[in-house]
Design an enzyme around this catalytic site. Structure first.
Site, short mmCIF file in Angstrom:
data_model
loop_
_atom_site.label_atom_id
_atom_site.label_comp_id
_atom_site.label_asym_id
_atom_site.label_seq_id
_atom_site.Cartn_x
_atom_site.Cartn_y
_atom_site.Cartn_z
N GLY A 169 -116.56 -92.81 57.51
CA GLY A 169 -117.81 -93.28 56.97
C GLY A 169 -118.67 -94.00 57.98
N ARG A 174 -112.80 -86.42 44.68
CA ARG A 174 -112.36 -87.61 45.40
C ARG A 174 -111.71 -88.58 44.43
NH1 ARG A 174 -115.71 -91.53 49.64
NH2 ARG A 174 -113.87 -92.10 50.85
N GLN A 197 -122.01 -84.84 46.83
CA GLN A 197 -121.13 -85.60 45.95
C GLN A 197 -121.85 -85.93 44.64
OE1 GLN A 197 -120.06 -89.85 46.14
NE2 GLN A 197 -117.98 -89.17 46.63
N TYR A 236 -116.22 -95.91 39.45
CA TYR A 236 -117.29 -95.26 38.70
C TYR A 236 -116.73 -94.54 37.48
CZ TYR A 236 -119.95 -96.74 42.73
OH TYR A 236 -120.53 -97.51 43.71
#
Length: 360
Positions: free
Chosen positions: A310, A226, A98, A179
């Site tokens: 996760g 994502r 990622q 982000y």
């Protein structure tokens, strides 16, 4: 009903099952951003998953936000990630790294060059961040110029190429969780008046440009992205046109033929179904806090092709086997999620181990 454990073809990759390891920051890289000594063990232990998506990995010095997160833009980074890729492949799985540029979610103390963070606009997120000196307020970032935008897109290209050189099967572009790419999408973080701000077509432009550049560099079949529609955290507010924004963004990204779209669930299933219908490649869904008895439900209903997990995978290296056997799950030790030693990293027990639930 589609079987959770049936094989799945993700482009040229043959996945052994439909369970995906979601990206999770672990903050155990070396000081220069090279994956830590135990990273290959950590990921290799979890290679029964159909696909592993790595922790967020910065594409440049500017992209780093947190202490001891890994990078993928220097020869040392490539060498470190090659050990991880080899371990994952030896275990029978596949690895996507990622690419995470944090934008304003940074502090100069945490980056190699100690510069002011880059972001769409000079708007601080209004939240503190952990640094070597303790919890510090995140300062106001510097608004990106066109040259900064061009350079950042080039950084994503270079990082993607470096990931492939390291032996990864592809990359996932992090466009979620407040982000940099998400900041461009949100009016609360993006007050620009140029072609990257204002209408939804402009706010989506940077995300599309990054995805197009990465796909051009390494191939669309090696590129995933994502997104987290509706996620409100760290000062992010996507505004009243959020749903229309994602309808537009997903439709435009779909034209690129990317390997997959990875959605973090924050919106009503009605919008998810719209996005699923607009996407013609693999659709991965992550539902944070999903109940154990609903594992596989989105695959069975056709809402998703693959499901990502996760903390359950973090705490259960043999997650696939436990789900298949309907066995108890270890509980994650939150105190060791970010940083620290191998404890809470590579010592979670597998089924039958006498120290079962030692982290619970």
């Amino acid at each position: 009903m589609t079987d959770l454990f049936s094989p799945y073809h993700l482009g040229r990759l043959a996945l052994s099952n439909r369970l995906i390891m979601a990206p999770m920051t672990r903050s155990r890289a070396q000081g220069d951003g090279t994956p830590g000594a135990s990273a290959a063990i950590y990921y290799g232990q979890r290679a029964s998953m159909g696909l592993i998506i790595s922790e967020g990995t910065q594409p440049s010095d500017d992209g780093q936000g947190y202490l001891t997160t890994p990078g993928i833009y220097t020869p040392a980074h490539v060498a470190g990630w090659r050990k991880v890729a080899n371990a994952v492949h030896a275990g029978g799985s596949h690895l996507f790294i990622q690419l995470m540029h944090v934008g304003r979610m940074s502090h100069p103390d945490n980056t190699p060059h100690h510069r002011q963070a880059l972001a769409p606009s000079p708007i601080a997120p209004g939240t503190p961040m952990f640094a070597a000196r303790g919890m510090l307020d995140i300062p106001v970032p510097r608004a990106m110029t066109q040259a900064d935008i061009d350079q950042t897109i080039s950084d994503f290209r270079h990082a993607a190429r470096s990931a492939i050189e390291a032996g990864a099967d592809g990359v996932e572009i992090h466009g979620a969780n407040a982000y940099l790419i998400h900041q461009f999408l949100a009016p609360s973080a993006n007050a620009r008046t140029d072609r990257y701000g204002g209408p939804i077509e402009n706010r989506a432009r940077f995300a599309i440009a990054v995805a197009a550049a990465v796909a051009d560099e390494i191939g669309a079949e090696r590129t995933g992205i994502r997104l987290s529609p509706g996620m409100a955290m760290w000062g992010i507010d996507e505004g009243p046109d959020s749903a229309d924004l994602y309808r537009h963004l997903v439709a435009e990204l779909d034209k690129l033929g990317l390997a997959y779209l990875h959605i973090t669930h924050n919106v009503p299933d009605g919008l998810l179904r719209e996005l699923r219908a607009a996407w013609h490649q693999t659709f991965i869904l992550n539902r944070p806090g999903r109940a154990r008895d609903t594992i596989g439900a989105d695959i069975a209903s056709g809402l998703a092709d693959l499901e990502s997990y996760g903390v359950m995978v973090l705490a259960n290296p043999d997650f696939v086997e436990r789900v298949r056997a309907d066995a108890p799950l270890n509980q994650g030790d939150r105190a060791s999620f970010f940083g620290g030693s191998d404890a809470g990293y590579i010592d979670y027990p597998s089924m039958g181990n006498a120290t079962e639930d030692q982290h619970g």
